[in-house]
Design a protein around this motif. Structure first.
Motif, PDB file in Angstrom:
ATOM      1  N   ASP A 266      -1.998   0.379 -11.661  1.00 21.54           N
ATOM      2  CA  ASP A 266      -2.353  -0.469 -10.513  1.00 21.54           C
ATOM      3  C   ASP A 266      -1.761  -1.878 -10.595  1.00 21.54           C
ATOM      4  N   ARG A 267      -1.406  -2.289 -11.809  1.00 23.32           N
ATOM      5  CA  ARG A 267      -0.793  -3.619 -11.963  1.00 23.32           C
ATOM      6  C   ARG A 267       0.553  -3.706 -11.236  1.00 23.32           C
ATOM      7  N   TYR A 268       1.119  -2.570 -10.919  1.00 27.36           N
ATOM      8  CA  TYR A 268       2.432  -2.583 -10.267  1.00 27.36           C
ATOM      9  C   TYR A 268       2.370  -3.301  -8.924  1.00 27.36           C
ATOM     10  N   ASN A 269       1.184  -3.292  -8.311  1.00 27.52           N
ATOM     11  CA  ASN A 269       1.106  -3.958  -7.000  1.00 27.52           C
ATOM     12  C   ASN A 269       1.328  -5.468  -7.110  1.00 27.52           C
ATOM     13  N   LEU A 270       1.100  -6.040  -8.303  1.00 25.04           N
ATOM     14  CA  LEU A 270       1.397  -7.471  -8.494  1.00 25.04           C
ATOM     15  C   LEU A 270       2.899  -7.720  -8.370  1.00 25.04           C
ATOM     16  N   LEU A 271       3.664  -6.810  -8.958  1.00 27.27           N
ATOM     17  CA  LEU A 271       5.133  -6.951  -8.884  1.00 27.27           C
ATOM     18  C   LEU A 271       5.621  -6.707  -7.458  1.00 27.27           C
ATOM     19  N   VAL A 272       5.014  -5.723  -6.798  1.00 28.09           N
ATOM     20  CA  VAL A 272       5.417  -5.422  -5.412  1.00 28.09           C
ATOM     21  C   VAL A 272       5.131  -6.636  -4.524  1.00 28.09           C
TER      22      VAL A 272
ATOM     23  N   ASP B  79      11.630   2.499  -1.339  1.00 28.50           N
ATOM     24  CA  ASP B  79      12.306   3.428  -2.238  1.00 28.50           C
ATOM     25  C   ASP B  79      12.788   2.713  -3.508  1.00 28.50           C
ATOM     26  N   ALA B  80      13.280   1.483  -3.322  1.00 26.13           N
ATOM     27  CA  ALA B  80      13.760   0.698  -4.474  1.00 26.13           C
ATOM     28  C   ALA B  80      12.611   0.416  -5.446  1.00 26.13           C
TER      29      ALA B  80
ATOM     30  N   GLN C  38       0.839  -1.212   0.000  1.00 26.55           N
ATOM     31  CA  GLN C  38       0.000   0.000   0.000  1.00 26.55           C
ATOM     32  C   GLN C  38       0.873   1.262   0.000  1.00 26.55           C
ATOM     33  N   ALA C  39       1.932   1.231   0.816  1.00 25.39           N
ATOM     34  CA  ALA C  39       2.821   2.395   0.910  1.00 25.39           C
ATOM     35  C   ALA C  39       3.537   2.641  -0.421  1.00 25.39           C
ATOM     36  N   VAL C  40       3.966   1.554  -1.075  1.00 29.13           N
ATOM     37  CA  VAL C  40       4.649   1.710  -2.375  1.00 29.13           C
ATOM     38  C   VAL C  40       3.675   2.273  -3.404  1.00 29.13           C
ATOM     39  N   MET C  41       2.458   1.727  -3.427  1.00 27.92           N
ATOM     40  CA  MET C  41       1.477   2.178  -4.422  1.00 27.92           C
ATOM     41  C   MET C  41       1.119   3.647  -4.216  1.00 27.92           C
ATOM     42  N   LEU C  42       1.092   4.045  -2.947  1.00 30.93           N
ATOM     43  CA  LEU C  42       0.822   5.452  -2.630  1.00 30.93           C
ATOM     44  C   LEU C  42       1.990   6.320  -3.118  1.00 30.93           C
ATOM     45  N   GLY C  43       3.196   5.778  -2.943  1.00 30.54           N
ATOM     46  CA  GLY C  43       4.407   6.485  -3.367  1.00 30.54           C
ATOM     47  C   GLY C  43       4.474   6.700  -4.867  1.00 30.54           C
TER      48      GLY C  43
END
Lengths: 170, 186
Positions: free
Chosen positions: B19-25, B52-53, A64-69
């Motif tokens: 929003d697809r980025y959350n799959l990678l995260v 940050d990365a 969630q924090a990354v997506m917000l970032g």
């Protein structure tokens, strides 16, 4: 065999770095020596323990924090976008130069000496070219190209991000 | 959806499906966090650097060349970010992180047994040099080959092999001692 040396050999065996005669010799020793076999199993277990327990999970709200970032961040433009911008600037400069005067006066005076090898086939007087060449078609074409490129940049740099943001905020 | 290949997800993101980025995260967060944690030894710093990365990777996603795996590229960003952060921290603070390492609460774990196991691993890792620790951590990531670890850490294959051999021996020795102590204390 010293324990240190023995472990070295077993690690190499586990990693598949042992081949040929040393590998065969160790395998024979493993068959004969239950203690050595048990040490190998021990190392295998330690390795597998580390492999399965090494990975640590971050906090529950990490994603969630990354997506917000990333919401506030724009993906850096590709090289092709930069090429487009440079293309627009280049076309603008060229067109500004030509649009100011759509015709060019070409005034050439070529001395006959230059054409000595073919002198017999040329008129006896110096060649004079005094013509007005019309570049209006080229300048019009460049003008249309500029309008097209400006629209393209406008679409990519302003319209698309604007509607994408609107879509995300809905 | 979770089984989508990284390349397909990246393609969709670059086309605007952010929003697809959350799959990678979700897929790589633990690995990235583990890399950062093993370099920084502090859960809060590791979390910040790992986040940050991911943001850095997102910003530069268009530049990602598909001739390597996304995970390798991402781990390299995480590795470099963690090293930079560590250098900054070392310059400005002299805080010892070791005490934090032994707290189960730091690991966000679901049960005590798993927490204990990870503490044993962390303790055994402590005895290693930073470079050896990172090489070993990457080695235990299932999907990475030795060549990929070389790309991430920017060391030669022969140096990596030496480093891994040394690290595994020392790590196994430490871990065995810790586990024996634990068994005796039961």
């Amino acid at each position: 065999m010293k324990k240190e040396v023995q472990d070295d050999l077993l690690w190499s065996y586990l990693d598949g770095n042992l081949a040929g005669a040393p590998k065969k010799e160790l395998e024979e020793q493993l068959e004969r020596n239950p203690q050595l076999q048990s040490r190998l199993n021990e190392l295998k277990e330690l390795d597998s323990f580390a492999r399965t327990n090494l990975i640590i999970s971050p906090s529950a709200n990490f994603t969630q924090a990354v997506m917000l970032g990333i919401k506030s961040v724009r993906i850096k433009p590709r090289r092709s976008d930069w090429l487009l911008i440079i293309g627009v600037l280049f076309a603008t400069l060229i067109s500004t130069f030509y649009i100011t005067d759509a015709s060019w006066a070409l005034d050439l005076k070529v001395p006959l000496d230059v054409f000595k090898p073919v002198a017999n086939y040329l008129p006896s007087n110096d060649v004079n070219i005094n013509e007005q060449i019309d570049f209006s078609l080229l300048s019009k074409g460049l003008l249309y190209l500029i309008v097209f490129l400006i629209l393209l940049v406008f679409d990519r740099a302003i319209l698309r991000p604007y509607f994408k943001n609107r879509q995300m905020n809905l | 959806m979770d089984q989508l290949k990284d390349e397909k997800i990246i393609e969709a993101i670059l086309k605007g499906d952010v929003d697809r980025y959350n799959l990678l995260v979700e897929r790589y967060k633990s690995y990235v966090y583990t890399i950062a944690f093993n370099i920084l030894k502090s859960p809060s710093d590791a979390e910040e650097v790992a986040q940050d990365a991911f943001v850095k990777a997102y910003k530069n996603l268009a530049k990602f060349k598909k001739d390597s795996k996304f995970s390798t590229w991402l781990y390299r960003i995480a590795f470099n970010s963690a090293l930079t952060a560590k250098r900054k921290l070392d310059r400005f603070t002299n805080v010892a992180f070791d005490n934090q390492l032994h707290s189960p609460a730091d690991f966000q774990l679901s049960n005590n047994e798993t927490a204990d196991r990870r503490i044993f691993i962390a303790q055994a890792m402590e005895g290693l040099m930073e470079a050896d620790r990172t090489a070993l951590t990457l080695f235990y990531f299932d999907d990475l080959s030795l060549e990929e670890i070389c790309v991430i850490t920017e060391i030669s294959l022969s140096s990596l092999k030496v480093r891994l051999h040394r690290a595994r021996k020392r790590f196994a020795k430490q871990l065995q001692l810790i586990l024996k102590d634990e068994a005796l204390s039961l």
